[in-house]
Scaffold this motif. Structure first.
Motif, mmCIF file in Angstrom:
data_model
loop_
_atom_site.group_PDB
_atom_site.id
_atom_site.type_symbol
_atom_site.label_atom_id
_atom_site.label_comp_id
_atom_site.label_asym_id
_atom_site.label_seq_id
_atom_site.Cartn_x
_atom_site.Cartn_y
_atom_site.Cartn_z
ATOM 1 N N ARG A 48 -3.620 -8.817 7.474
ATOM 2 C CA ARG A 48 -5.538 -8.494 6.724
ATOM 3 C C ARG A 48 -5.733 -8.140 8.417
ATOM 4 O O ARG A 48 -6.912 -7.430 8.475
ATOM 5 N N PRO A 107 0.050 -11.064 0.357
ATOM 6 C CA PRO A 107 -1.261 -11.417 -0.612
ATOM 7 C C PRO A 107 -1.013 -11.090 -2.180
ATOM 8 O O PRO A 107 -0.371 -10.585 -2.575
ATOM 9 N N ASP A 108 -2.152 -11.152 -2.225
ATOM 10 C CA ASP A 108 -2.085 -11.312 -3.974
ATOM 11 C C ASP A 108 -2.171 -10.354 -4.811
ATOM 12 O O ASP A 108 -1.547 -9.682 -6.373
ATOM 13 N N GLU A 109 -2.676 -9.106 -3.906
ATOM 14 C CA GLU A 109 -2.856 -7.761 -5.171
ATOM 15 C C GLU A 109 -2.370 -6.757 -3.673
ATOM 16 O O GLU A 109 -1.566 -6.549 -2.521
ATOM 17 N N PRO A 110 -1.962 -5.675 -4.267
ATOM 18 C CA PRO A 110 -0.911 -4.717 -3.114
ATOM 19 C C PRO A 110 -1.940 -4.138 -1.877
ATOM 20 O O PRO A 110 -2.886 -4.107 -1.908
ATOM 21 N N ARG A 147 0.271 -12.928 6.116
ATOM 22 C CA ARG A 147 -0.859 -12.187 5.152
ATOM 23 C C ARG A 147 -2.350 -11.992 6.526
ATOM 24 O O ARG A 147 -2.728 -11.560 5.944
ATOM 25 N N TRP A 167 5.446 -4.715 -5.638
ATOM 26 C CA TRP A 167 4.805 -3.638 -5.246
ATOM 27 C C TRP A 167 5.417 -3.478 -4.177
ATOM 28 O O TRP A 167 4.744 -2.538 -3.012
ATOM 29 N N PRO A 169 6.125 -9.558 -3.338
ATOM 30 C CA PRO A 169 6.153 -8.848 -4.618
ATOM 31 C C PRO A 169 6.617 -7.911 -5.061
ATOM 32 O O PRO A 169 6.732 -6.757 -4.355
ATOM 33 N N THR A 183 -3.640 -1.607 0.338
ATOM 34 C CA THR A 183 -4.526 -0.696 0.783
ATOM 35 C C THR A 183 -3.880 -0.024 0.652
ATOM 36 O O THR A 183 -4.167 1.911 1.258
#
Length: 396
Positions: free
Chosen positions: A341, A364-367, A337, A387, A385, A369
């Motif tokens: 980031r 990461p918790d979300e897809p 992560r 995604w 994940p 960008t």
């Protein structure tokens, strides 16, 4: 019917299909899955990716039933071997000459069909036509095949590019086979081939290899990785934006108004490398070489590629032009992560992030960008994940 075609001699055409299916019953399911579309715009016979077979009435009239049976099998072979799906994974420069791709595919097919004793019309190509070795895949033949010239076109079911006669997926009245149905047909055909071969029936080596691959697939991770990277970069470069650095060509028509022009941004790529203690050097080096090779092939290099060495923190980050310049530092814990980031927080964030890891890392918790491709080294790591696009690289 597409085009203004004279009456098709369906009796003769279907008699040829019946002969092909009777003499090679393991191909019957595939042959009878093809729907017939008469048209004058196809020179002989061709197929689309929806298993529609486009047929020239004049070609049927001029061709003996024995040779028509061979052409039926030839066209079905393009679809059984998923030639259009494999062509989609080629580099854009190779896909551009669709008929050259078609010639290489015909070499792969006709090699086996002639070995099987099938009669084909005059003018068919084989590996020997170009002094190439027998028994190879079309991807291996491409480099030895010249530019297409006036070669015949077997349609989008072969080379993957739309042909003039294609009905496409917009005609709701046209019969078509879905991709899920196509996979079922391929598996059923492979099982029939295996049973035929075990019953001591004659089956060319190329068909035997194909059936084994369908029933017991060995994923070519290099091909899958290359396809994923090319597709992601194509997506990124297609994200057009406006710029005032180059005025629009429509500007002179509007006095006193400066219009922006459209541009296609060159994609930036970040490669996040897991350098924790659990990573094997050999597999990591192999995967990294494949990634840098694909990036170089599609023209993404220099200051558009950033490589980050990451364990529990970012240990090194640099822009590179070759794999030899990459500095791998680390050996501690694992947290990709922080690398993702750092890549996304850069002044010029990437369009694509490629993460090379064994999978034992938080995500990461979300897809992200941007597009994220997770290249997992080894078979044991947990899945990233849903995604993320995931590709597994074996260590042996």
């Amino acid at each position: 019917m597409t085009g203004h075609a004279p009456d098709l001699d369906r009796t003769k055409l279907l008699a040829a299909r019946f002969r092909a299916a009777s003499e090679r019953p393991y191909l019957a399911s595939a042959l009878y899955s093809l729907s017939v579309v008469p048209t004058t715009t196809v020179p002989t016979m061709g197929v689309d990716r929806y298993w529609r077979c486009y047929v020239s009435p004049a070609f049927v009239d001029a061709t003996p039933v024995e040779e028509l049976a061979g052409v039926w099998i030839h066209e079905a072979a393009h679809l059984l071997r998923d030639h259009h799906g494999r062509a989609d994974l080629l580099a854009p420069g190779l896909r551009r000459d669709r008929l050259r791709v078609n010639i290489a595919q015909d070499c792969e097919i006709n090699d086996d069909l002639i070995a099987d004793g099938l009669s084909l019309p005059a003018g068919r190509v084989t590996p020997a036509t170009y002094d190439l070795p027998p028994g190879r895949l079309f991807e291996e033949y491409l480099s030895g095949v010249p530019a297409s010239g006036g070669a015949l076109d077997c349609g989008s079911g072969a080379h993957g590019e739309p042909a003039p006669w294609d009905l496409g997926d917009t005609d709701g009245n046209a019969a078509r086979v879905t991709e899920a149905e196509a996979k079922a047909i391929r598996r059923h055909t492979a099982e029939a081939m295996r049973a035929h071969h075990r019953g001591r029936g004659n089956l060319p080596a190329g068909w035997r290899r194909w059936a084994e691959q369908v029933l017991e697939p060995t994923v070519d991770w290099r091909r899958v990785l290359a396809g994923a990277v090319r597709e992601a970069l194509s997506w990124a470069s297609g994200a057009a934006d406006y710029t005032y650095h180059r005025p629009s060509r429509r500007g002179p028509a509007l006095r006193g108004v400066v219009l922006p022009s459209l541009r296609r941004p060159l994609p930036r790529v970040a490669v996040v490398i897991d350098t924790s203690g659990s990573m094997g050097d050999d597999a990591l080096a192999t995967a990294l070489a494949e990634v840098t090779g694909v990036l170089r092939e599609v023209g993404v290099r220099g200051d558009r590629v950033t490589v980050l060495s990451v364990d529990a923190d970012v240990q090194a980050a640099s822009r590179v032009t070759t794999a030899d310049q990459i500095e791998l530092k680390g050996g501690g814990g694992t947290d990709m992560r922080v690398g993702i980031r750092r890549a996304l927080d850069a002044p010029h964030p990437p369009s694509v992030v490629i993460v090379l890891t064994d999978g034992y890392t938080p995500w990461p918790d979300e897809p992200a960008t941007c597009r994220l491709i997770a290249v997992l080294i080894g078979a044991g790591g947990p899945e990233p994940p849903s995604w993320a696009e995931t590709i597994r690289v074996p260590t042996t």
